[in-house]
Enzyme design. Sequence first.
Site, PDB file in Angstrom:
ATOM      1  N   ARG A 101       0.862  -1.187   0.000  1.00  9.13           N
ATOM      2  CA  ARG A 101       0.000   0.000   0.000  1.00  9.13           C
ATOM      3  C   ARG A 101       0.891   1.228   0.000  1.00  9.13           C
ATOM      4  NH1 ARG A 101      -5.116   1.054   3.783  1.00  9.13           N
ATOM      5  NH2 ARG A 101      -5.916  -0.420   2.245  1.00  9.13           N
ATOM      6  N   HIS A 129      -7.923  -0.133  -5.571  1.00 10.54           N
ATOM      7  CA  HIS A 129      -7.785  -1.007  -4.392  1.00 10.54           C
ATOM      8  C   HIS A 129      -8.371  -2.360  -4.799  1.00 10.54           C
ATOM      9  CE1 HIS A 129      -7.512  -2.511  -0.431  1.00 10.54           C
ATOM     10  NE2 HIS A 129      -8.070  -1.528   0.258  1.00 10.54           N
TER      11      HIS A 129
HETATM   12  N1   CP Z   1     -10.888  -1.285   3.488  1.00  9.88           N
HETATM   13  C1   CP Z   1      -9.621  -0.933   3.798  1.00  9.88           C
HETATM   14  O1   CP Z   1      -8.777  -0.771   2.899  1.00  9.88           O
HETATM   15  O2   CP Z   1      -9.362  -0.796   5.131  1.00  9.88           O
HETATM   16  P1   CP Z   1      -7.936  -0.456   5.745  1.00  9.88           P
HETATM   17  O3   CP Z   1      -7.564   0.928   5.282  1.00  9.88           O
HETATM   18  O4   CP Z   1      -8.098  -0.581   7.215  1.00  9.88           O
HETATM   19  O5   CP Z   1      -6.960  -1.464   5.184  1.00  9.88           O
END
Ligand code: CP
Length: 305
Positions: A101, A129
């Site tokens: 990420r 995502h």
């Molecule tokens: N849905 C999601 O990406 O949550 P996080 O940011 O906690 O990983």
Amino acid sequence: MRHLMSPLDLTVEELDKLLDLANDIEKFPEKYAHACDGKRIATLFYEPSTRTRLSFEAAMMNLGGKVLGFSSADSSSAAKGESVSDTIRMVSCYADICAMRHPKEGAPLVASMVSGIPVINAGDGGHQHPTQTLTDLLTIRSLKGRLDHLTIGLCGDLKFGRTVHSLINALVRYTGIRFVLISPEELRVPDYIREDVLRSNGIPFEEVIRLEDALPKLDLLYMTRVQRERFFNEDDYVRMKDFYILDSAKMKLAGPDMLVLHPLPRVNEISTEVDADPRAAYFRQVQYGVYVRMALILTLLEVKV
Ligand code: CP
């Protein structure tokens, strides 16, 4: 070697197979408990996360593998100026697969170009995502029984919400999909989504401001939070942040089978009183995220069970 940068990296047939595998994992978890013995996943998170990082780690542990990684840029050598390309070259010596990420759009793609191991985009800036999309698709297919012929409301920050961009990209490949895009004027979907994804694929959609107007016609409502971290100006965020609040009174306007999804984290956009509504599926969605990430790890590592 395959990477996952976008949901479109998988054909519809490959996606169906992946979701089938995730459903099999849900039913028979013990069958997969040693599928990745001796394998390691690196979670390289330059931006905060709870679900995505921990679900990748839980997924690998459920498969018998091990995890390593970092949870912020500050705790890695990125803080000393190391590039993403150099980092992934190192990590390729330590792990078999990685999930990355990054706040910069395209950073996981840059990593994939020099990587010795499969790279999974775990969220890049306001762009994509894809594993949240796999989670969303598995949730919808498991709870609705189909991915076609659905009217889907996407509500909130449609400008910066990367989960929305990835989900639209994935769903336009199914027949009979209609979108109701619910946002304030300032947070409408980017032009490239409206023109290059929706209009160019002939997908019916409408853009509305009032959630109340949309609710009666939806099979599915996908709520999103306003993405504070992508705003240039705190005043704009404060003005927008509570624009939509789904509560029990609004849920009365929706049909008896309308599912409510949310990629989470939620801030104020869904009142906690909605959690007890049987149509609220966002915590079930989190569990599906583990199954689908287990299926993705097996697929990218070409592990046969
Ligand atoms: N849905 C999601 O990406 O949550 P996080 O940011 O906690 O990983």
